[in-house]
Design a protein around this motif. Structure first.
Motif, short mmCIF file in Angstrom:
data_model
loop_
_atom_site.label_atom_id
_atom_site.label_comp_id
_atom_site.label_asym_id
_atom_site.label_seq_id
_atom_site.Cartn_x
_atom_site.Cartn_y
_atom_site.Cartn_z
N LEU A 231 0.84 -1.20 0.00
CA LEU A 231 0.00 0.00 0.00
C LEU A 231 0.87 1.25 0.00
CD1 LEU A 231 -2.84 -0.88 2.55
CD2 LEU A 231 -2.77 -1.23 0.09
N MET B 177 0.17 -2.67 6.55
CA MET B 177 0.49 -1.57 7.47
C MET B 177 1.91 -1.06 7.25
SD MET B 177 -0.64 0.02 10.33
CE MET B 177 -0.15 1.46 9.44
N ALA B 178 2.86 -1.98 7.14
CA ALA B 178 4.27 -1.59 7.01
C ALA B 178 4.52 -0.87 5.69
CB ALA B 178 5.17 -2.83 7.13
N LEU C 264 2.31 0.66 3.88
CA LEU C 264 1.60 1.93 3.97
C LEU C 264 2.44 2.95 4.73
CD1 LEU C 264 -2.12 2.10 5.14
CD2 LEU C 264 -0.47 3.77 5.90
N GLY C 265 3.01 2.50 5.86
CA GLY C 265 3.83 3.38 6.68
C GLY C 265 5.04 3.92 5.91
N LEU C 266 5.71 3.03 5.19
CA LEU C 266 6.87 3.46 4.40
C LEU C 266 6.46 4.53 3.39
CD1 LEU C 266 8.73 0.13 3.67
CD2 LEU C 266 9.56 2.08 4.98
N VAL D 293 3.86 6.60 3.51
CA VAL D 293 3.51 7.88 4.14
C VAL D 293 4.78 8.61 4.57
CG1 VAL D 293 2.34 8.93 6.11
CG2 VAL D 293 1.25 7.05 4.89
N ILE D 294 5.74 7.86 5.14
CA ILE D 294 7.00 8.49 5.56
C ILE D 294 7.71 9.12 4.37
CG2 ILE D 294 9.31 8.04 6.48
CD1 ILE D 294 7.99 5.89 8.28
N ILE E 135 6.11 12.35 3.44
CA ILE E 135 6.39 13.41 4.42
C ILE E 135 7.82 13.94 4.24
CG2 ILE E 135 6.67 13.91 6.89
CD1 ILE E 135 4.32 12.01 7.40
N VAL E 136 8.76 13.03 3.99
CA VAL E 136 10.15 13.46 3.77
C VAL E 136 10.21 14.37 2.53
CG1 VAL E 136 12.45 12.68 3.10
CG2 VAL E 136 11.20 11.48 4.91
N ASN F 42 9.03 17.77 3.35
CA ASN F 42 9.75 18.57 4.34
C ASN F 42 11.19 18.91 3.97
OD1 ASN F 42 7.77 19.09 6.31
ND2 ASN F 42 7.86 16.95 6.94
N GLU F 43 11.83 18.08 3.17
CA GLU F 43 13.23 18.34 2.83
C GLU F 43 13.30 19.34 1.68
OE1 GLU F 43 15.85 17.29 4.65
OE2 GLU F 43 14.28 16.49 5.97
N PHE G 160 0.06 8.88 -0.26
CA PHE G 160 -0.75 7.71 0.10
C PHE G 160 -1.86 7.52 -0.93
CE2 PHE G 160 -4.66 6.35 2.45
CZ PHE G 160 -4.30 5.03 2.60
N GLU G 161 -2.49 8.62 -1.34
CA GLU G 161 -3.58 8.54 -2.32
C GLU G 161 -3.10 7.89 -3.62
OE1 GLU G 161 -2.99 11.08 -0.42
OE2 GLU G 161 -4.88 11.59 0.58
N PHE H 259 -5.54 3.17 12.51
CA PHE H 259 -5.09 1.86 12.02
C PHE H 259 -3.72 1.53 12.61
CE2 PHE H 259 -3.65 -0.50 7.89
CZ PHE H 259 -3.74 -1.71 8.54
N TYR I 262 7.74 16.77 11.29
CA TYR I 262 7.77 15.32 11.17
C TYR I 262 6.82 14.61 12.13
CZ TYR I 262 11.38 15.16 7.68
OH TYR I 262 12.05 15.27 6.49
N ALA J 295 4.89 11.80 10.77
CA ALA J 295 5.65 10.59 10.40
C ALA J 295 5.85 9.67 11.60
CB ALA J 295 7.00 10.99 9.82
N PHE K 149 4.13 6.23 12.00
CA PHE K 149 4.54 5.23 11.02
C PHE K 149 5.94 4.71 11.31
CE2 PHE K 149 1.33 7.99 9.24
CZ PHE K 149 0.36 7.06 8.92
N ILE L 271 5.39 2.26 14.21
CA ILE L 271 4.82 0.96 13.84
C ILE L 271 5.84 0.12 13.09
CG2 ILE L 271 3.71 1.76 11.68
CD1 ILE L 271 2.37 -0.92 14.01
N LEU L 272 6.66 0.75 12.25
CA LEU L 272 7.69 -0.02 11.53
C LEU L 272 8.70 -0.60 12.52
CD1 LEU L 272 8.20 2.18 8.37
CD2 LEU L 272 7.41 -0.17 8.44
N LEU M 105 6.96 -3.49 14.40
CA LEU M 105 6.76 -4.69 13.57
C LEU M 105 8.10 -5.37 13.26
CD1 LEU M 105 3.95 -3.63 11.09
CD2 LEU M 105 3.78 -5.07 13.10
#
Lengths: 334, 291, 264
Positions: A67, A123-124, A126-128, A130-131, A134-135, A138-139, A260-261, B226, B262, B265, B268, B271-272, B275
């Motif tokens: 995701l 989840m993992a 998806l998290g990557l 989103v991060i 965000i990076v 912001n950078e 994410f979208e 989530f 941040y 962030a 996430f 959670i990473l 996990l």
């Protein structure tokens, strides 16, 4: 009799027959369209479909959900932008370096997360994703932040390929938009060919076995962790190449390419078109690129209609458009 | 120095209470049907936006709140009835896409009927803030914590005492056995979706006075819920509450001490990291694979 | 005679319950070695421990003299071990033939680049693999399903398909977990001859099976376990006469006590 019919069916739906048909349709497309806007849509379909074909190897064939795949697409696009404008690399060198870099990145992040299963893998990834978004937001020094960053036109063998240019080949005149379409179409055909080759190989069998029964794969000698990582890297490189090309094509990118979208859009293409159906996901890509065009008539209701279509298709054709339609045709023929 | 820490801790717990409620909603639906409901965040949006719109029509605040909660609950039940129940045999990824379709659909409806503007609600108490030991506490935070605790306790009692609650538990443990015992499992699953939507809407409602609301606030709130549910281990209610609080606190400390750029962030990254060491979350069961 | 597989003091606990307790035995090269015991005796757990799907709590397993305790299943496959499953492990998203071809994985190059470019060497090897696996399907009695999807096959045929997949790896040792369960008399008879033919090729077979007639007919050696412990060991004739085995199979209630009395 039965055998003869099976043979005929084989040629009709043999994957490589499909590739020929795809190449034919793509080659004949210029006869059907006339203006730059149509070429623009076609180019976007081809590039999006390229990502989807790669993602389908991971999700559809190997059964590993991602995701967050837009992160790799965005990484490719931004790496191309940064390498060309800040390090003065030529676009092709930048594209290849970006692909290699993204491949290494996918390998590094894939190692720890690909042993996760089911919703935890969702989840993992998806998290990557989103991060990563965000990076990029912001950078600002590197990426230009939310305002985005520009890219120079692509250049091939010393010739610049700009959407605004005009080019002469063998006495024919092409606009930059037309050439971009041909390039994107060629990339898609190659992407499909490579994907079909993978599927029709011991590697492809091992990947599908991950989806079918991981335990069967293990006892048959498949190092499942290694193969998950491999297909993850391959699909990330697909995304990176398409991202780089998109960046050069549009000349300007913002962090939304990695959002994410966008990740959701990519996985939707795969599931909607048909998991484990290479040609299905191309149709999925075409639909997701075109749907906003048709929905502009609905204006304010665009999201409502899109959401409703998405739900309806997945409820009534859970295996995706192309596999469901093929199945019905087959049943009808019997 | 200390008052600063106290301030961050308090706002972290407030935020964490909201995440915990969303995570409980995820957990409830996950346990009942093994679906990850990506439309969960939209219930928060309906809770907040619904109240704003109803107040706008002239209803008093309490009546508007009840109206919004009812609306969200109905939306939750309909989501199950119209989108999840017909596709119950579908692949996990297919179900994810269906709930994503539902979230786009609900967001689209909100945008169409309620507009794209940002809105706020008046705070529940006339006194806006209290000063304790140099730190400023919003009275709304106290409301949030109080309501969250009441909801969590009520939910726990519902599952341990009421027949309906026990029926939901039975259905989530073994659907076939529950059906044999005379439980109408599809109705029960609908109820689970309704309760989950109610929890989400309550969270969205009580947080609106301090954060603003709009048609698209559900995306990020839903995702963080989530994450909170996954931190605790999908399916564990205790895990959902702990995960929510952990998330709220670390977000508040990051924003306060490191960088507010941040802070989104943080969930996430957490959670990473979790996990990586615990592939089934903090409280998740480690089911051995049967061969 | 030399031992191909040897299990020494193997134990496996699941949350305090001993599924396998201090079990030792050897399987001679070229033998058909059957493991029998009442339901819940730990036979499948033992298979899972030997084939690397479970990690033992204590003890050791060696294959051909090399320590393989807790080694990953795919590594064991490369070392010549193959198995089937009591509850089928078939890839239903693939054709029957592809399932068997999957079994040949260790003999085929699977490089990503070679696959993408469809290098001639790989194509040729894959074509040979296809031919070979069709023969294997016919050998185990799945000849009617050469062009079928795995999901379109009946249960009994799928059981044989798993044997074909295991054979495709060209193993030195083959572990069969209840291959006759759910088969009718004719199918069981066919299975018996398949096992005998496999043994005839020099492949060592370890068989877990409830069908006593089949077991007694094909085995060179038997191991009887009960509650995770060894109850008896010997040739089919010796086992047939063994008082504790008779008690365990016929005595019902005394089973527990019997198991405890047997010295480890």
């Amino acid at each position: 009799m039965k055998e003869a019919r099976a043979m005929k069916k084989n040629i009709l739906i043999s994957p490589y027959g499909g590739l020929l048909l795809l190449a034919l349709i793509l080659a004949l497309m210029p006869l059907a369209v006339s203006n730059d806007f149509h070429y623009d849509l076609l180019t976007k379909i081809c590039l999006t479909a390229t990502v989807a074909v790669g993602l389908n190897l991971l999700v559809g064939y190997a059964g590993q959900v991602s995701l967050g795949h837009a992160a790799f697409y965005g990484a490719g696009a931004y790496a191309s932008a940064i390498l060309t404008s800040q390090y003065n690399l030529s676009p092709m060198v930048a594209l290849l370096s970006a692909a290699a870099g993204v491949g290494v990145m996918a390998w590094l992040v894939g190692r720890p997360i690909l042993h996760l299963k089911g919703h935890y893998l969702s989840m993992a990834t998806l998290g990557l994703g989103v991060i990563a978004a965000i990076v990029l937001n912001n950078e600002e020094q590197l990426t230009g932040g939310p305002d985005g960053v520009g890219l120079p036109p692509l250049s091939l063998f010393g010739h610049e390929l700009s959407v605004f240019g005009e080019y002469q080949f063998a006495g024919l005149t092409f606009t930059g938009v037309e050439l971009w379409y041909l390039l994107a179409a060629a990339v898609l055909v190659i992407a499909v060919l490579l994907a079909l080759n993978i599927i029709d190989s011991p590697l492809g069998r091992a990947l599908r076995a991950l989806h079918g029964s991981e335990i069967a794969a293990q006892v048959a000698g498949v190092d499942t962790a290694k193969y998950k990582l491999r297909v993850f890297v391959i699909s990330a490189v697909y995304a990176s190449v398409a991202g780089s090309l998109y960046g050069h094509y549009s000349g300007f990118i913002t962090p939304t390419v990695a959002s994410f979208e966008h990740s959701i859009e990519l996985i939707t293409i795969v599931v909607l078109g048909g998991m484990a159906s290479t040609f299905g996901v191309i149709i999925g890509a075409a639909i997701l690129v075109l749907i906003p065009q048709f929905l502009t008539d609905f204006q304010e209701l665009e999201m409502v209609v899109f959401g409703a279509i998405l739900m309806a298709v997945m409820i009534f054709l859970p295996r995706g458009l192309l596999p469901s339609v093929l199945q019905r045709l087959q049943r009808g023929a019997q | 120095m200390f008052s600063e820490f106290f301030q961050f801790t308090f706002s972290g717990i407030t935020l964490g209470a909201i995440y915990a409620l969303v995570a409980l909603g995820f957990t409830l639906i996950y346990n009942a049907s093994h679906v990850i409901n990506f439309a969960q965040g939209e219930f928060l949006m309906i809770g907040g936006m619904g109240t704003v719109v109803l107040v706008g029509t002239g209803l008093p605040l309490p009546a508007a709140m009840v109206g919004a909660l009812v609306l969200a609950t109905v939306a939750g039940i309909l989501l199950h009835r119209l989108a999840i129940a017909p596709a119950r045999d579908a692949d996990v990824v297919t179900l994810i896409i269906i709930t994503i379709g539902a979230s786009i659909f609900l967001r689209g409806l909100a945008q169409f009927f309620w507009g794209k503007e940002y809105h706020a609600l008046p705070r529940f108490s006339a006194t806006e803030s209290l000063s304790i030991g140099g730190a400023t506490l919003l009275t709304q935070s106290l409301w949030i914590l109080g309501i969250a605790v009441v909801l969590v306790v009520a939910l726990a009692m519902f599952f341990s005492r009421s027949k309906l609650g026990k029926a939901i538990l039975a259905t989530s443990m073994n659907k076939d056995a529950a059906r044999l015992a005379g439980i109408k499992t599809q109705v029960i699953l609908g109820v689970a979706f309704g309760i989950s939507a109610l929890l989400g809407a309550a969270a969205g409602l009580i947080v609106t006075p301090i954060t603003f609301t709009a048609y698209d606030v559900g995306i990020m709130l839903g995702l963080k819920g989530f994450v909170a549910a996954a931190i605790g281990g999908l399916g564990s209610s205790t895990g959902a509450v702990v995960g929510g609080l952990l998330l709220g606190l670390s977000e508040a400390y990051t924003a306060g001490y490191i960088s507010s750029d941040y802070k989104d962030a943080v969930p996430f990254v957490i959670i990473l990291a979790i996990l990586f060491f615990l592939p089934n979350g903090l409280f998740g069961s480690r089911a051995a694979e049967r061969v | 005679m030399s031992a191909l597989l040897s299990v020494t003091n193997l134990s496996k606990e699941f949350g305090g319950v001993h599924a396998i307790e201090d079990l030792s035995f050897e399987v001679q090269r070229g033998h058909v070695h059957s493991i029998i015991g009442p339901n819940g005796a730990g036979k499948t757990t033992l298979f899972n421990l030997v084939t690397g799907l479970y990690q033992p709590s204590a003890g050791a397993v060696t294959l051909g003299g090399r320590d393989i305790t807790g080694r990953a299943p795919h590594k064991l496959c490369e070392m010549g071990m193959a198995r089937t499953f009591q509850n089928l492990q078939i890839c239903m998203n693939m054709s029957a033939l592809e399932n068997v071809m999957l079994g040949r994985h260790r003999h085929l190059g699977s490089g990503a680049l070679a696959a993408m470019l469809k290098l001639p060497g790989l194509r040729k090897a894959d074509r040979h693999c296809r031919e070979h696996c069709r023969e294997l399907m016919t050998f185990v009695g799945c000849g009617d399903y050469l062009d079928h999807a795995a999901s379109a096959m009946p249960y009994g045929a799928l059981k044989r398909l798993e044997i074909a997949r295991a054979l495709a790896a060209e193993p030195d040792i083959l572990l069969l977990d209840e291959p006759a369960a759910g088969l009718n008399a004719t199918e069981t008879e066919a299975l018996k001859s398949v096992i005998q033919k496999i043994a005839g090729k020099g492949i060592t077979v370890v068989l877990v099976e409830h069908d006593m007639k089949l077991v007694m007919n094909v085995s060179d050696h038997l191991l009887v376990i009960s509650y995770g412990r060894k109850l008896a060991e010997g040739t089919p004739e010796q086992i047939r006469e063994h008082p504790e085995v008779i008690a365990a199979y016929l005595g019902g209630g005394t089973r527990e006590r019997q198991a405890q009395e047997v010295p480890a």
